[in-house]
Design a protein around this motif. Structure first.
Motif, PDB file in Angstrom:
ATOM      1  N   ALA A  26       0.827  -1.204   0.000  1.00  0.00           N
ATOM      2  CA  ALA A  26       0.000   0.000   0.000  1.00  0.00           C
ATOM      3  C   ALA A  26       0.860   1.253   0.000  1.00  0.00           C
ATOM      4  O   ALA A  26       1.934   1.296   0.616  1.00  0.00           O
ATOM      5  CB  ALA A  26      -0.927   0.007   1.214  1.00  0.00           C
ATOM      6  N   ALA A  27       0.370   2.290  -0.695  1.00  0.00           N
ATOM      7  CA  ALA A  27       1.095   3.569  -0.727  1.00  0.00           C
ATOM      8  C   ALA A  27       0.943   4.308   0.602  1.00  0.00           C
ATOM      9  O   ALA A  27       1.886   4.903   1.103  1.00  0.00           O
ATOM     10  CB  ALA A  27       0.570   4.425  -1.882  1.00  0.00           C
ATOM     11  N   ASP A  28      -0.250   4.269   1.170  1.00  0.00           N
ATOM     12  CA  ASP A  28      -0.530   4.960   2.433  1.00  0.00           C
ATOM     13  C   ASP A  28      -0.842   3.911   3.497  1.00  0.00           C
ATOM     14  O   ASP A  28      -2.002   3.577   3.749  1.00  0.00           O
ATOM     15  CB  ASP A  28      -1.709   5.920   2.253  1.00  0.00           C
ATOM     16  CG  ASP A  28      -1.961   6.783   3.486  1.00  0.00           C
ATOM     17  OD1 ASP A  28      -1.338   6.524   4.533  1.00  0.00           O
ATOM     18  OD2 ASP A  28      -2.794   7.705   3.399  1.00  0.00           O
TER      19      ASP A  28
END
Length: 206
Positions: free
Chosen positions: A112-114
């Motif tokens: 996941a990016a965040d």
């Protein structure tokens, strides 16, 4: 005679981890072949081993099994971990699929990016949607279905440990788990003896 079970997957948890857990509980020994190159994956494809072009792949009982749920169901059925009748099997599968939904959200966290937003979402769903179901189911019996161990119980343990690991990312929780904190060890004989003396308990509860 069928040979030892062989698991084909990456050297990590992912969707194979539930299979590892269930085989371990069923006391089935297994070997592992780790995918590290694209060439290995392409060879599995060319050999026709991956029906839907996906892993996990499990070699077992002279077969090459794919699709995580199908593999889990086969192992559970073979080793009496799938409920005693059709109604129990339905409930085992229902709990199992709910747990897999939650665990799959956790599995994708590293990609996941965040991560923080995703982790907050997982914690909220775990607290509001998933965990209350299992708290209710376990309010009386020791096992989820039919008073006996099933693959759903094994997955619940796996999922609980996954959530616990994520919670340890919280700094205060991490510090509490370190040696020297005020966290107490598991109950020992001294602990039990002290409680029995304080409350004047003459014999064990069970």
């Amino acid at each position: 005679m069928a040979g030892k079970v062989v698991l084909h997957y990456f050297n990590g948890r992912g969707k194979m981890e539930s299979i590892r857990w269930l085989l371990t509980v069923a006391e089935v020994e297994f070997d592992e072949v780790f995918l590290t190159t694209r060439e290995q994956y392409l060879k599995l494809l060319s050999d026709g081993d991956l029906m839907f072009q996906q892993v996990p792949l499990v070699e077992m009982d002279g077969m090459k099994l794919v699709q995580t749920k199908a593999i889990l169901n086969y192992i559970a059925e073979k080793h009496n971990l799938h409920g005693k009748d059709l109604k129990d099997k339905l409930m085992v599968n229902t709990y199992s699929e709910g747990l897999m939904d939650l665990m799959e959200m956790i599995m994708i966290l590293p990609f996941a990016a965040d991560v923080k937003t995703k982790l907050d979402n997982i914690q909220n769903k775990a607290k509001d949607r998933y965990l209350p179901v299992f708290e209710k189911a376990l309010s009386g019996p020791i096992y989820l279905v039919g008073g006996r161990l099933s693959c759903a119980d094994v997955q619940l343990l796996e999922c609980t440990l996954m959530l616990e690991e994520k919670m340890t990312r919280i700094p205060a929780v991490s510090r509490f788990l370190q040696p020297g904190s005020k966290r107490k060890p598991q109950p020992d004989d001294v602990y039990v003896k002290t409680i029995m003396e304080v409350f004047d308990i003459k014999s064990p509860f069970l």
